[in-house]
Design a protein around this motif. Structure first.
Motif, PDB file in Angstrom:
ATOM      1  N   ARG A  69       0.772  -1.287  -0.021  1.00 36.63           N
ATOM      2  CA  ARG A  69       0.063  -0.038   0.108  1.00 36.63           C
ATOM      3  C   ARG A  69       1.040   1.309  -0.029  1.00 36.63           C
ATOM      4  O   ARG A  69       0.420   2.421   0.328  1.00 36.63           O
ATOM      5  CB  ARG A  69      -0.854   0.014   1.048  1.00 36.63           C
ATOM      6  CG  ARG A  69      -2.212  -0.852   1.029  1.00 36.63           C
ATOM      7  CD  ARG A  69      -3.378  -0.650   2.067  1.00 36.63           C
ATOM      8  NE  ARG A  69      -4.492  -1.322   1.648  1.00 36.63           N
ATOM      9  CZ  ARG A  69      -4.669  -2.599   2.186  1.00 36.63           C
ATOM     10  NH1 ARG A  69      -3.939  -2.918   2.993  1.00 36.63           N
ATOM     11  NH2 ARG A  69      -5.907  -3.052   1.911  1.00 36.63           N
TER      12      ARG A  69
ATOM     13  N   HIS B 186      -6.758   4.715   1.546  1.00 37.23           N
ATOM     14  CA  HIS B 186      -6.507   3.705   0.924  1.00 37.23           C
ATOM     15  C   HIS B 186      -7.353   3.900  -0.409  1.00 37.23           C
ATOM     16  O   HIS B 186      -8.641   3.836  -0.442  1.00 37.23           O
ATOM     17  CB  HIS B 186      -6.951   2.434   1.268  1.00 37.23           C
ATOM     18  CG  HIS B 186      -6.226   2.044   2.497  1.00 37.23           C
ATOM     19  ND1 HIS B 186      -6.535   0.969   3.456  1.00 37.23           N
ATOM     20  CD2 HIS B 186      -5.278   2.691   3.322  1.00 37.23           C
ATOM     21  CE1 HIS B 186      -5.680   0.648   4.472  1.00 37.23           C
ATOM     22  NE2 HIS B 186      -4.744   1.843   4.295  1.00 37.23           N
TER      23      HIS B 186
ATOM     24  N   ASN C  88      -8.897   4.337  -4.303  1.00 36.38           N
ATOM     25  CA  ASN C  88      -9.781   3.676  -5.336  1.00 36.38           C
ATOM     26  C   ASN C  88      -9.676   4.557  -6.437  1.00 36.38           C
ATOM     27  O   ASN C  88     -10.026   5.624  -6.670  1.00 36.38           O
ATOM     28  CB  ASN C  88     -11.076   3.317  -4.988  1.00 36.38           C
ATOM     29  CG  ASN C  88     -11.321   2.357  -3.873  1.00 36.38           C
ATOM     30  OD1 ASN C  88     -10.765   1.167  -3.888  1.00 36.38           O
ATOM     31  ND2 ASN C  88     -12.000   2.798  -2.673  1.00 36.38           N
ATOM     32  N   THR C  89      -9.788   3.904  -7.518  1.00 35.67           N
ATOM     33  CA  THR C  89      -9.361   4.640  -8.947  1.00 35.67           C
ATOM     34  C   THR C  89     -10.710   5.170  -9.358  1.00 35.67           C
ATOM     35  O   THR C  89     -10.859   6.508  -9.636  1.00 35.67           O
ATOM     36  CB  THR C  89      -9.335   3.609 -10.366  1.00 35.67           C
ATOM     37  OG1 THR C  89      -7.822   3.151 -10.027  1.00 35.67           O
ATOM     38  CG2 THR C  89      -9.367   4.220 -11.511  1.00 35.67           C
ATOM     39  N   THR C  90     -12.060   4.555  -8.987  1.00 38.72           N
ATOM     40  CA  THR C  90     -13.083   5.162  -9.307  1.00 38.72           C
ATOM     41  C   THR C  90     -13.394   6.646  -8.508  1.00 38.72           C
ATOM     42  O   THR C  90     -13.880   7.673  -8.900  1.00 38.72           O
ATOM     43  CB  THR C  90     -14.334   4.415  -9.030  1.00 38.72           C
ATOM     44  OG1 THR C  90     -14.344   3.829  -7.745  1.00 38.72           O
ATOM     45  CG2 THR C  90     -14.521   3.498 -10.273  1.00 38.72           C
ATOM     46  N   GLU C  91     -12.806   6.598  -7.304  1.00 44.32           N
ATOM     47  CA  GLU C  91     -13.018   7.749  -6.472  1.00 44.32           C
ATOM     48  C   GLU C  91     -12.007   8.915  -6.705  1.00 44.32           C
ATOM     49  O   GLU C  91     -12.303   9.804  -6.702  1.00 44.32           O
ATOM     50  CB  GLU C  91     -12.492   7.271  -5.039  1.00 44.32           C
ATOM     51  CG  GLU C  91     -12.389   8.594  -3.720  1.00 44.32           C
ATOM     52  CD  GLU C  91     -13.922   9.046  -3.651  1.00 44.32           C
ATOM     53  OE1 GLU C  91     -13.976  10.095  -2.920  1.00 44.32           O
ATOM     54  OE2 GLU C  91     -14.977   8.755  -4.053  1.00 44.32           O
TER      55      GLU C  91
ATOM     56  N   THR D 261      -4.537   0.580 -12.046  1.00 41.98           N
ATOM     57  CA  THR D 261      -6.019   0.950 -11.282  1.00 41.98           C
ATOM     58  C   THR D 261      -5.678   0.654  -9.987  1.00 41.98           C
ATOM     59  O   THR D 261      -4.691  -0.310  -9.626  1.00 41.98           O
ATOM     60  CB  THR D 261      -7.194   0.333 -11.750  1.00 41.98           C
ATOM     61  OG1 THR D 261      -6.875  -1.388 -11.883  1.00 41.98           O
ATOM     62  CG2 THR D 261      -7.159   0.567 -13.238  1.00 41.98           C
TER      63      THR D 261
ATOM     64  N   LYS E 263      -7.614  -0.364  -6.009  1.00 40.10           N
ATOM     65  CA  LYS E 263      -8.664  -0.793  -5.229  1.00 40.10           C
ATOM     66  C   LYS E 263      -8.118  -1.126  -3.779  1.00 40.10           C
ATOM     67  O   LYS E 263      -7.205  -1.701  -3.471  1.00 40.10           O
ATOM     68  CB  LYS E 263      -9.275  -2.104  -5.647  1.00 40.10           C
ATOM     69  CG  LYS E 263     -10.556  -2.398  -4.996  1.00 40.10           C
ATOM     70  CD  LYS E 263     -11.091  -3.783  -5.744  1.00 40.10           C
ATOM     71  CE  LYS E 263     -12.459  -4.182  -4.887  1.00 40.10           C
ATOM     72  NZ  LYS E 263     -13.155  -5.397  -5.686  1.00 40.10           N
ATOM     73  N   ASP E 264      -8.606  -0.326  -3.001  1.00 39.95           N
ATOM     74  CA  ASP E 264      -8.427  -0.363  -1.319  1.00 39.95           C
ATOM     75  C   ASP E 264      -7.050  -0.076  -1.225  1.00 39.95           C
ATOM     76  O   ASP E 264      -6.316  -0.709  -0.616  1.00 39.95           O
ATOM     77  CB  ASP E 264      -8.963  -1.641  -0.722  1.00 39.95           C
ATOM     78  CG  ASP E 264      -8.826  -1.696   0.753  1.00 39.95           C
ATOM     79  OD1 ASP E 264      -9.074  -0.440   1.345  1.00 39.95           O
ATOM     80  OD2 ASP E 264      -8.465  -2.590   1.263  1.00 39.95           O
TER      81      ASP E 264
ATOM     82  N   GLU F 250      -3.883  -3.097  -8.928  1.00 39.55           N
ATOM     83  CA  GLU F 250      -4.561  -4.354  -9.128  1.00 39.55           C
ATOM     84  C   GLU F 250      -3.774  -5.013 -10.283  1.00 39.55           C
ATOM     85  O   GLU F 250      -4.093  -6.220 -10.646  1.00 39.55           O
ATOM     86  CB  GLU F 250      -5.998  -3.853  -9.863  1.00 39.55           C
ATOM     87  CG  GLU F 250      -6.827  -3.410  -8.828  1.00 39.55           C
ATOM     88  CD  GLU F 250      -8.215  -3.248  -9.436  1.00 39.55           C
ATOM     89  OE1 GLU F 250      -9.009  -3.859  -8.911  1.00 39.55           O
ATOM     90  OE2 GLU F 250      -8.301  -2.286 -10.122  1.00 39.55           O
TER      91      GLU F 250
END
Length: 718
Positions: free
Chosen positions: A233, A298, A300-303, A645, A647-648, A652
């Motif tokens: 991370r 943490h 996320n790509t969408t965020e 990308t 995620k959390d 990925e």
């Protein structure tokens, strides 16, 4: 030119040694405009220090030092090709050496920004011409003839009338006593024998017969090997680890916590040291590590993109450039466009994984590896360890790709800290998964583009970008706009469109980002050149005609002429889609036209790419074509195939199975044309990339009427 005088005592002492040489130093102060003769005072009696760009020994052998990294872009060929031209030597007879990192001798050695040739070619020409004139002067004195009666050719000085000749080695001793001429006359372009010729690269045989030394090839006596399990991370720390299983792997000798600098932060991991890379990798797999991932987001790509687009709608940002008053024009009646473009995070994914050899020896540290910026490595490690910079010795090997990633200080610092801990030289090797998941990455960016058209004329353009600023990772000011916000956008537009603004809406995440091939032009170019096509449509103009109208610069006009000529732009047919884009970065302008059509199944296929490069003065046309072709292939992957990308807070993608590269069957025919002029040299390694993605998506719109504003997209699904 400046000259350091050599005393008669020093000259006699040095000239009595085997391998006496004329060493001409090429010194780059911050202005990068000064060449000098290297003073041989203080040279140890046992050797002549090779602190020069050109070294000619008494046997006539010429050695040329290449001060920049060779990572496929061609500096190992281009730098010697320049020097050999004015020095009048056969390039195939020259010994070429990668110079050691030394800012005092060579000035900036940072290989980036397509700067190697454009930043040094004038001085290289002057330096080598100076050496030639000094050698001719000595020969003329020996023959008691005018200098004008002599000339240099193939490493010799010849007397025109008699045909007498000396090889350079017979002249270097006396030439080393001369004061360098303050002015030299350089050849005209029409007189070049080597420059602008498609000469075969000197590093190709080395890379095909296995003698080229890359970072992974470097071996030292007593060297150990290490791999590192790093926090996935990116900003987490080691809470605890269990090394018992790792230490049972045959060959594993030690396991311990290590941290490396990531610009202005640190990343923690657990190092596994062994007597082979394989054992170290197996030990790493057997590790059990518990991470503390608290205290940071943490992501996320969408965020990321949701927040960027929200910010673009609600914030004005920090202005980098503004002329006129585009806001007032956009509020007035008339036709306006307001759209958002989006580009993804990208990995560098160099063919050669990240690696480094370091040997910490208490009062000094020596490093070997694929390194783009030796002086930055010296600066950083000397600061971290409290060593004088001259005690941080950096040796550049060949690089199996760089693209900006290997101008980073993290992996040399990590290798140094591991070597310090174990008291031995060590080679640290990153796996492909390490590289993919640890970054740093090209930042993902969103752009809001607004334009106003009145009576078919462009009256205002307003651009805002929201994405991570690479400067902030290096402690850059946060109250100033990203200095690259307008990168890729051609300067002549500012002369013809009176209301333009560029602003950065600041956006930060824990994700480490840095330069990627062509830096921000790779993302800016897609947004800005795609948007100009939308503006052309709204103004009722042909896309190239619009660019011709607002790019009044003579070189731009000639470039557009060439684009139209080679592509048959004005003879376009039905069921063919043509797209154009013109971008500028690192002092070179590149125009590209992409032609697409539909195959029998109705899917889009790329039929042809035409690229026209105006890089001003240049060295080797084959290298230019190779770099533009490689840039287009890299741009194709970034536009249509791969992205990073999150995620959390976790990346990925891990390897080429889920971060796929273009295959040979994906590559369309590419035709590269070089504009001929005598303007100052521009860059070559990076400027060929930014124009491809917008030219492709503009071509798809021309064929299908579908506008693509988000990358990457699936070419087979359009």
């Amino acid at each position: 030119m400046s000259t350091n005088q050599v005393s008669r005592r020093d000259f006699l002492r040095v000239s009595g040694l085997a391998g006496t040489a004329l060493c001409l130093g090429f010194y780059f102060p911050s202005s990068a405009k000064e060449a000098e003769i290297v003073n041989t005072s203080g040279v140890p009696k046992s050797e002549v220090e090779l602190n020069a760009w050109i070294h000619i020994d008494t046997d006539g052998k010429v050695t040329i030092f290449n001060h920049r990294a060779e990572m496929g872009q061609g500096s190992f060929q281009s730098v010697p090709q320049i020097i050999a031209e004015e020095l009048e030597v056969d390039l195939k007879e020259v010994n070429i050496i990668l110079a050691q990192g030394n800012r005092e001798k060579y000035g900036s050695q940072i290989t980036g920004g397509s700067s190697t040739i454009r930043g040094s070619y004038k001085n290289l020409l002057k330096l080598s011409a100076t050496a030639r004139i000094m050698l001719i002067t000595i020969a003329a004195k020996k023959w008691n003839v005018p200098i004008t009666a002599c000339y240099a050719e193939s490493g010799h000085v010849l007397h025109k009338a008699s045909g007498k000749k000396f090889h350079y080695g017979e002249l270097v001793v006396d030439a080393s006593k001369l004061e360098a001429p303050k002015e030299v006359v350089l050849k005209k372009i029409s007189e070049y024998k080597l420059i602008r010729k498609p000469l075969h690269r000197q590093d190709t045989p080395l890379k095909t017969n296995g003698t080229a030394i890359f970072g992974l090839d470097k071996k030292l006596p007593g060297m150990l090997y290490a791999t590192v399990e790093r926090n996935p991370r990116l900003r987490g720390i080691v809470k605890s680890f269990d090394a018992s299983a790792a230490l049972k792997i045959p060959g594993v000798t030690k396991v311990f916590k290590v941290r490396m600098g990531v610009f202005n932060t640190f990343r923690e991991g657990v190092a596994v040291v062994a007597n082979s890379t394989w054992a170290a990798m197996q030990g790493k797999k057997a590790l059990k590590v518990e991470w503390d991932d608290s205290g940071f987001e943490h992501i996320n790509t969408t965020e990321i993109y949701r927040r960027q687009q929200e910010d673009l709608q609600t914030k004005e940002g920090l202005y980098l450039k503004k002329q006129g008053n585009p806001d007032d024009i956009l509020r007035q009646e008339g036709k306006t466009i307001d759209v958002v473009y989006q580009t993804p995070y990208q990995s560098h994914s160099c063919m050669e994984p990240v690696n480094c050899v370091a040997h910490y020896q208490g009062d000094k540290v020596e490093i070997w590896g694929p390194i783009q910026a030796p002086e930055w490595v010296q600066d950083y490690i000397s600061g971290q360890l409290g060593l004088p910079k001259e005690k941080v010795i950096v040796n550049m090997t060949f690089l199996g790709g760089g693209f900006g990633r290997k101008a980073f200080m993290d992996y040399p610092h990590e290798a140094t800290m591991i070597s310090k801990e174990i008291g031995a030289p060590v080679q640290v090797v990153w796996t492909r998964e390490d590289d993919a998941t640890q970054g740093p990455y090209r930042p993902g960016i969103s752009y809001r583009c607004q334009g106003a058209i009145h009576n078919g004329e462009v009256t205002a353009l307003k651009f805002r970008m929201s994405g991570q600023n690479n400067d902030h990772w290096r402690g850059g000011k946060t109250d100033q706009a990203n200095r690259s916000t307008s990168e890729g956008f051609l300067k002549p537009y500012f002369d013809s469109i009176k209301n333009i603004s560029f602003a950065e809406v600041q956006f930060e995440t824990p994700v480490p980002t840095m330069w990627w091939r062509s830096v921000y032009a790779s993302t800016n170019g897609f947004a800005y050149e795609s948007f100009l096509d939308e503006v052309a449509l709204a103004a009722g103009k042909d896309p190239l005609d619009l660019r011709r109208q607002y790019l009044q610069d003579e070189r731009c006009q000639r470039l557009i002429d060439k684009m139209e000529e080679v592509s048959g732009w004005k003879k376009r047919k039905k069921n063919e889609g043509f797209g154009a884009a013109i971008t500028e970065c690192f002092s070179s302008t590149v125009g590209q036209i992409v032609k697409v059509s539909k195959d029998a199944s109705g899917k889009i296929k790329i039929d042809q790419v035409w690229a026209v490069m105006d890089c001003g003065w240049y060295v080797n046309p084959d290298i230019i074509r190779a770099q533009v072709e490689g840039s287009i292939i890299m741009a194709l992957g970034a536009a249509t195939i791969h992205e990073i990308t999150f995620k959390d807070g976790l990346v990925e993608q891990r390897n080429f199975y889920d971060y796929k590269m273009p295959r040979i069957t994906d590559i369309p025919p590419i035709e590269v044309h070089i504009m001929e002029n005598d303007a100052d040299a521009g860059g070559v390694g990076e400027p060929g990339l930014p124009a491809f993605a917008p030219a492709l998506t503009n071509a798809i719109f021309d064929l299908t009427g579908k506008r693509i504003r988000k990358l990457p997209f699936d070419l087979s699904a359009v």
